[in-house]
Design a protein around this motif. Structure first.
Motif, PDB file in Angstrom:
ATOM      1  N   CYS A  59       0.829  -1.210   0.000  1.00 33.26           N
ATOM      2  CA  CYS A  59       0.000   0.000   0.000  1.00 33.26           C
ATOM      3  C   CYS A  59       0.864   1.262   0.000  1.00 33.26           C
ATOM      4  CB  CYS A  59      -0.913   0.022   1.227  1.00 33.26           C
ATOM      5  SG  CYS A  59      -1.869  -1.480   1.502  1.00 33.26           S
ATOM      6  N   PRO A  60       1.644   1.474  -1.077  1.00 33.76           N
ATOM      7  CA  PRO A  60       2.520   2.666  -1.109  1.00 33.76           C
ATOM      8  C   PRO A  60       1.697   3.924  -1.388  1.00 33.76           C
ATOM      9  CG  PRO A  60       2.736   1.411  -3.149  1.00 33.76           C
ATOM     10  CD  PRO A  60       1.814   0.618  -2.263  1.00 33.76           C
ATOM     11  N   LEU A  61       1.534   4.743  -0.348  1.00 29.84           N
ATOM     12  CA  LEU A  61       0.664   5.918  -0.452  1.00 29.84           C
ATOM     13  C   LEU A  61       1.359   7.028  -1.244  1.00 29.84           C
ATOM     14  CD1 LEU A  61      -1.985   7.259   0.342  1.00 29.84           C
ATOM     15  CD2 LEU A  61      -0.949   7.911   2.517  1.00 29.84           C
ATOM     16  N   LEU A  62       0.716   7.467  -2.329  1.00 34.93           N
ATOM     17  CA  LEU A  62       1.264   8.543  -3.158  1.00 34.93           C
ATOM     18  C   LEU A  62       0.663   9.896  -2.786  1.00 34.93           C
ATOM     19  CD1 LEU A  62       1.124   6.853  -6.694  1.00 34.93           C
ATOM     20  CD2 LEU A  62       3.130   7.101  -5.197  1.00 34.93           C
ATOM     21  N   ALA A  63      -0.634   9.919  -2.508  1.00 37.73           N
ATOM     22  CA  ALA A  63      -1.297  11.199  -2.214  1.00 37.73           C
ATOM     23  C   ALA A  63      -2.633  10.926  -1.536  1.00 37.73           C
ATOM     24  CB  ALA A  63      -1.520  11.990  -3.505  1.00 37.73           C
ATOM     25  N   GLU A  64      -3.102  11.937  -0.791  1.00 39.24           N
ATOM     26  CA  GLU A  64      -4.377  11.842  -0.070  1.00 39.24           C
ATOM     27  C   GLU A  64      -5.107  13.159  -0.273  1.00 39.24           C
ATOM     28  OE1 GLU A  64      -3.888  11.108   4.137  1.00 39.24           O
ATOM     29  OE2 GLU A  64      -5.936  11.743   4.589  1.00 39.24           O
ATOM     30  N   PRO A 184      14.263   0.031  -7.624  1.00 37.56           N
ATOM     31  CA  PRO A 184      14.171   1.461  -7.246  1.00 37.56           C
ATOM     32  C   PRO A 184      12.745   1.998  -7.187  1.00 37.56           C
ATOM     33  CG  PRO A 184      15.684   1.119  -9.115  1.00 37.56           C
ATOM     34  CD  PRO A 184      14.917  -0.150  -8.925  1.00 37.56           C
ATOM     35  N   TYR A 185      11.785   1.238  -7.686  1.00 34.43           N
ATOM     36  CA  TYR A 185      10.406   1.739  -7.745  1.00 34.43           C
ATOM     37  C   TYR A 185       9.688   1.509  -6.415  1.00 34.43           C
ATOM     38  CZ  TYR A 185      11.049   2.406 -12.727  1.00 34.43           C
ATOM     39  OH  TYR A 185      11.506   2.838 -13.935  1.00 34.43           O
ATOM     40  N   VAL A 186      10.293   2.019  -5.331  1.00 30.88           N
ATOM     41  CA  VAL A 186       9.771   1.731  -3.987  1.00 30.88           C
ATOM     42  C   VAL A 186       8.366   2.274  -3.787  1.00 30.88           C
ATOM     43  CG1 VAL A 186      11.993   1.547  -2.831  1.00 30.88           C
ATOM     44  CG2 VAL A 186      10.903   3.774  -3.009  1.00 30.88           C
ATOM     45  N   ARG A 187       7.968   3.297  -4.556  1.00 27.69           N
ATOM     46  CA  ARG A 187       6.623   3.868  -4.356  1.00 27.69           C
ATOM     47  C   ARG A 187       5.589   3.240  -5.282  1.00 27.69           C
ATOM     48  NH1 ARG A 187       6.612  10.147  -3.427  1.00 27.69           N
ATOM     49  NH2 ARG A 187       4.569   9.595  -2.586  1.00 27.69           N
ATOM     50  N   THR A 188       6.025   2.259  -6.088  1.00 25.83           N
ATOM     51  CA  THR A 188       5.057   1.501  -6.898  1.00 25.83           C
ATOM     52  C   THR A 188       5.340   0.003  -6.735  1.00 25.83           C
ATOM     53  OG1 THR A 188       6.379   1.619  -8.932  1.00 25.83           O
ATOM     54  CG2 THR A 188       4.813   3.400  -8.535  1.00 25.83           C
ATOM     55  N   HIS A 189       5.539  -0.416  -5.470  1.00 29.15           N
ATOM     56  CA  HIS A 189       5.684  -1.813  -5.050  1.00 29.15           C
ATOM     57  C   HIS A 189       7.111  -2.358  -5.103  1.00 29.15           C
ATOM     58  CE1 HIS A 189       1.387  -1.774  -4.778  1.00 29.15           C
ATOM     59  NE2 HIS A 189       1.251  -1.549  -6.051  1.00 29.15           N
ATOM     60  N   GLY A 190       8.018  -1.691  -5.864  1.00 28.97           N
ATOM     61  CA  GLY A 190       9.430  -2.083  -5.824  1.00 28.97           C
ATOM     62  C   GLY A 190       9.687  -3.479  -6.333  1.00 28.97           C
ATOM     63  N   GLU A 191      10.704  -4.143  -5.745  1.00 34.72           N
ATOM     64  CA  GLU A 191      11.092  -5.464  -6.237  1.00 34.72           C
ATOM     65  C   GLU A 191      10.046  -6.519  -5.876  1.00 34.72           C
ATOM     66  OE1 GLU A 191      14.383  -7.564  -3.881  1.00 34.72           O
ATOM     67  OE2 GLU A 191      14.756  -5.454  -3.450  1.00 34.72           O
ATOM     68  N   PRO A 192      10.065  -7.656  -6.555  1.00 29.53           N
ATOM     69  CA  PRO A 192       9.071  -8.710  -6.289  1.00 29.53           C
ATOM     70  C   PRO A 192       9.116  -9.174  -4.834  1.00 29.53           C
ATOM     71  CG  PRO A 192      10.442  -9.273  -8.201  1.00 29.53           C
ATOM     72  CD  PRO A 192      11.045  -8.058  -7.580  1.00 29.53           C
ATOM     73  N   PRO A 225       6.751 -17.982 -12.370  1.00 34.94           N
ATOM     74  CA  PRO A 225       5.977 -16.786 -12.013  1.00 34.94           C
ATOM     75  C   PRO A 225       6.772 -15.874 -11.077  1.00 34.94           C
ATOM     76  CG  PRO A 225       5.200 -18.687 -10.746  1.00 34.94           C
ATOM     77  CD  PRO A 225       6.275 -19.203 -11.670  1.00 34.94           C
ATOM     78  N   VAL A 226       6.652 -14.564 -11.284  1.00 36.81           N
ATOM     79  CA  VAL A 226       7.287 -13.561 -10.418  1.00 36.81           C
ATOM     80  C   VAL A 226       6.168 -12.663  -9.893  1.00 36.81           C
ATOM     81  CG1 VAL A 226       9.030 -11.746 -10.268  1.00 36.81           C
ATOM     82  CG2 VAL A 226       9.382 -13.680 -11.836  1.00 36.81           C
ATOM     83  N   PHE A 227       6.137 -12.512  -8.562  1.00 39.11           N
ATOM     84  CA  PHE A 227       5.008 -11.850  -7.905  1.00 39.11           C
ATOM     85  C   PHE A 227       5.415 -10.527  -7.260  1.00 39.11           C
ATOM     86  CE2 PHE A 227       4.141 -16.422  -7.765  1.00 39.11           C
ATOM     87  CZ  PHE A 227       2.856 -16.478  -8.283  1.00 39.11           C
ATOM     88  N   TRP A 228       4.634  -9.494  -7.536  1.00 34.24           N
ATOM     89  CA  TRP A 228       4.811  -8.195  -6.879  1.00 34.24           C
ATOM     90  C   TRP A 228       3.588  -7.908  -6.011  1.00 34.24           C
ATOM     91  CZ3 TRP A 228       6.886  -9.191 -11.608  1.00 34.24           C
ATOM     92  CH2 TRP A 228       8.163  -8.701 -11.889  1.00 34.24           C
ATOM     93  N   ALA A 229       3.771  -7.185  -4.913  1.00 28.13           N
ATOM     94  CA  ALA A 229       2.615  -6.711  -4.156  1.00 28.13           C
ATOM     95  C   ALA A 229       1.779  -5.816  -5.064  1.00 28.13           C
ATOM     96  CB  ALA A 229       3.060  -5.947  -2.915  1.00 28.13           C
ATOM     97  N   CYS A 230       0.489  -5.738  -4.797  1.00 28.63           N
ATOM     98  CA  CYS A 230      -0.464  -5.097  -5.716  1.00 28.63           C
ATOM     99  C   CYS A 230      -1.386  -4.147  -4.959  1.00 28.63           C
ATOM    100  CB  CYS A 230      -1.267  -6.195  -6.413  1.00 28.63           C
ATOM    101  SG  CYS A 230      -2.603  -5.574  -7.458  1.00 28.63           S
ATOM    102  N   GLY A 231      -1.676  -3.030  -5.600  1.00 28.83           N
ATOM    103  CA  GLY A 231      -2.499  -1.985  -4.988  1.00 28.83           C
ATOM    104  C   GLY A 231      -3.986  -2.291  -4.947  1.00 28.83           C
ATOM    105  N   VAL A 232      -4.363  -3.501  -5.359  1.00 31.62           N
ATOM    106  CA  VAL A 232      -5.745  -3.941  -5.134  1.00 31.62           C
ATOM    107  C   VAL A 232      -5.916  -4.362  -3.661  1.00 31.62           C
ATOM    108  CG1 VAL A 232      -7.473  -5.699  -5.782  1.00 31.62           C
ATOM    109  CG2 VAL A 232      -6.128  -4.567  -7.539  1.00 31.62           C
ATOM    110  N   THR A 233      -4.781  -4.571  -2.991  1.00 32.87           N
ATOM    111  CA  THR A 233      -4.791  -4.983  -1.578  1.00 32.87           C
ATOM    112  C   THR A 233      -5.793  -4.205  -0.716  1.00 32.87           C
ATOM    113  OG1 THR A 233      -2.477  -5.682  -1.785  1.00 32.87           O
ATOM    114  CG2 THR A 233      -3.318  -5.320   0.455  1.00 32.87           C
TER     115      THR A 233
END
Lengths: 268, 268
Positions: A59-64, A184-192, A225-233
């Motif tokens: 749940c990487p928060l970008l804005a509220e 490096p994409y820590v604000r969009t889930h980053g590494e798998p 398969p390679v799995f990343w955390a997802c913002g549907v969480t």
């Protein structure tokens, strides 16, 4: 009028608003950030904000937003409207789905609604493609497959639940490069968060061919398969947490396209 | 010379340095922050820093040293020395324990050693006590019980593993108050991650009476276990991650006492 392969984020939002775009946004707006959306009654905002702080990978928060304000901070999605600019929305009331998918949510917006934007892994897909690590669901013009898991979030106030993951298949020898490109994409889930066939057991995925959201995967011989955390969480968390009132999410894979450029949110 | 019930953090560090203090630090320095310690070869510092960013509940990073520097940033632990000021250390080489517990680690410190300070749940124990929520292991003059779990961390580079938890028993009707009191302590693990007897199964704890670290619990009739993430986690991660070279941690429950006051790190 010229035909453009890559409409700008403002154009994608305009297309969502006018009804021209109703599909998923994977592959759109390369170089820009895409966001998951969750809209909550203000009384739950503090608990949700802290859920994001405690679970920054899922749940990487970008804005509220300010309560009741349908607009965005300057530079995020200029001229946008959170109730119309997503290609599809899902609506919950008292923790139950009331609209599986709807084109706009103007009728559901409340005076005290607060909108949260959460990073989306679509954001790093063009970096994978630029590194020669082709993204299968883009090749196949499908939505990404997404799965519920048994990995619990760190709870926060009224909120608890398990993380959702997205999946992209790669050959085993490419996994370390895939990890490095997305790190490096820590604000969009980053590494798998997991990879390989063993990961199914760890994550509690019973059948790789039957994702809970998105389209079925196309996995070739020799790939894992390679799995990343997802913002549907957060939407699964809402269903799990018995909260009252109207909650609005995006339809999985149908994201809000932001004006933010990728380099604005990359970690060193 | 006067006898003081509450030595200052500088005095506790001095007592650890001189050998006067070899026990755990639970209940010491009320109003101040206590820290877990992990010292790594510099080549692993970036991966570890990102492990903390991705897992802020288990690994809340408070401070990181310059490679080779045994001191601390101003105001953290003035006059302190990371190789002597912890009451007990545990030493690993190439991912295996080489010293179960040792009084100082001057002999193990390397030119490229980097020290990380991680928040410790002892920091919120006097807030619990001030709210009338007595902390059992303080009452009993024991160390807190700590357990390995099956809850995986979000991996980062070379690092992966499961979270460790600390446990304090409370009556079921007090759990919501316990959650509320510890919630603002986001930099020292914050609110619990699980509670109740059902949590044992979820966390993968086989026997509540046999913690992996610390002392056995004292749980009274009608009480339930309440679990917080624990800063011993990085040491289990080190054991799990096959990294090379010398790694130094604190002996579980024997923390570095900081000059920082609790109010300096509280969330709103």
């Amino acid at each position: 009028m010229t035909y453009s392969l890559s409409p700008s984020p403002a154009e994608v939002r305009e297309h969502a608003r006018s009804g021209k775009l109703r599909g998923h946004t994977s592959g759109m707006c390369p170089g820009h950030v895409q966001a998951n959306v969750l809209i909550l009654p203000a009384q739950y905002a503090a608990d949700f904000r802290r859920l994001c702080v405690r679970n920054p990978v899922s749940c990487p928060l970008l804005a509220e937003s300010v309560p009741g304000n349908k607009g965005f901070p300057d530079g995020v999605a200029d001229g946008g409207d959170i109730t119309t600019d997503v290609p599809g929305y899902k609506v919950y009331r008292d923790g139950k789905v009331v609209e599986e998918e709807v084109a706009d949510v103007r009728a559901y917006w409340q005076e005290d609604s607060v909108a949260f934007l959460i990073g989306c892994s679509f954001t790093f897909e063009d970096a994978l493609e630029d590194s020669g690590l082709r993204v299968r669901h883009i090749e196949e013009r499908r939505n990404v497959p997404m799965y519920a898991t048994r990995i619990p979030l760190m709870p926060s106030g009224v909120f608890s639940g398990n993380t959702v993951v997205s999946m992209r298949p790669y050959s085993a020898e490419n996994v370390e490069r895939v990890r490095a490109v997305t790190r490096p994409y820590v604000r969009t889930h980053g590494e798998p968060i997991a990879w390989g066939w063993d990961a199914l057991d760890k994550l509690g995925i019973a059948d790789i061919n039957r994702p809970e959201y998105g389209d079925a995967p196309v996995i070739r011989d020799g790939e894992v398969p390679v799995f990343w955390a997802c913002g549907v969480t957060p939407q699964l968390v809402v269903l799990n947490s018995n909260i009252e009132g109207v909650v609005i999410g995006h339809a999985p894979g149908k994201m809000l396209c932001l004006d933010w450029r990728v380099e604005d949110i990359l970690a060193e």
